[in-house]
Write a protein that holds these residues in place. Sequence first.
Motif, PDB file in Angstrom:
ATOM      1  N   HIS A 163      -9.292  -3.401  -0.381  1.00  0.00           N
ATOM      2  CA  HIS A 163      -7.957  -3.330  -0.987  1.00  0.00           C
ATOM      3  C   HIS A 163      -7.441  -1.891  -1.010  1.00  0.00           C
ATOM      4  N   TRP A 164      -8.250  -0.958  -1.487  1.00  0.00           N
ATOM      5  CA  TRP A 164      -7.834   0.449  -1.554  1.00  0.00           C
ATOM      6  C   TRP A 164      -7.612   1.025  -0.159  1.00  0.00           C
ATOM      7  N   LEU A 166      -6.750  -0.556   2.601  1.00  0.00           N
ATOM      8  CA  LEU A 166      -5.500  -1.080   3.154  1.00  0.00           C
ATOM      9  C   LEU A 166      -4.289  -0.489   2.452  1.00  0.00           C
ATOM     10  N   SER A 167      -4.418  -0.173   1.168  1.00  0.00           N
ATOM     11  CA  SER A 167      -3.293   0.449   0.470  1.00  0.00           C
ATOM     12  C   SER A 167      -3.071   1.886   0.932  1.00  0.00           C
ATOM     13  N   LEU A 168      -4.102   2.503   1.496  1.00  0.00           N
ATOM     14  CA  LEU A 168      -3.956   3.859   2.020  1.00  0.00           C
ATOM     15  C   LEU A 168      -3.341   3.890   3.415  1.00  0.00           C
TER      16      LEU A 168
END
Length: 190
Positions: A163-164, A166-168
């Motif tokens: 999740h993190w 992909l958020s980056l």
Amino acid sequence: VMACYRFPGKRSVAWALCLPLAMPAFLLADFYADMLGQNGMLWSLFNVSGLSEENARRFTLAGGSAALALAFYPYVYLPVRHALESQPPHWLQAAQLLKLTPRQVFWRLSFPLVRPVIGMGGVLVAVEALNDYGTARLLALPTLTTRLIDAGVLQGDTQAVAHWTLSLLPFVVLLTWLGLRFARQQRQNT
């Protein structure tokens, strides 16, 4: 100064300014922690043992920032120095014939030409700072990188890491776009 002036020992200073490339940021942070940590030599000299929790956190954050700045400034300094040294001398001579002061020559001619180089160096520094784990872990700074690695390795929460990560991705795309834009602008200016 390094690009425009000659002085005794310039060659030695030029090599000394490149030395941080050979030293990882976590080694500088370790030196900082040894000197200014709870049992460090300079801790008692500065008499900072009575710091509140908030001020101690700021003190550590300042040390981590200083370690990263000392380790990563060559990513900006070296390309900017090269860009300043490679500017055609006839441009500077023409500006002097137009009665521009050295300060005006820098701000009106030299700086706009090296601004894209500064931007690219800034992008490199941002990517390196995001990638740095050792400095943040050593100084116990809560950064995105340390949280990702802790969640993935220590807690085994691979979904949180995905999740993190992909958020980056939009941030990485933005940095890449900025880098390409600065490079395109540099080609148009030269």
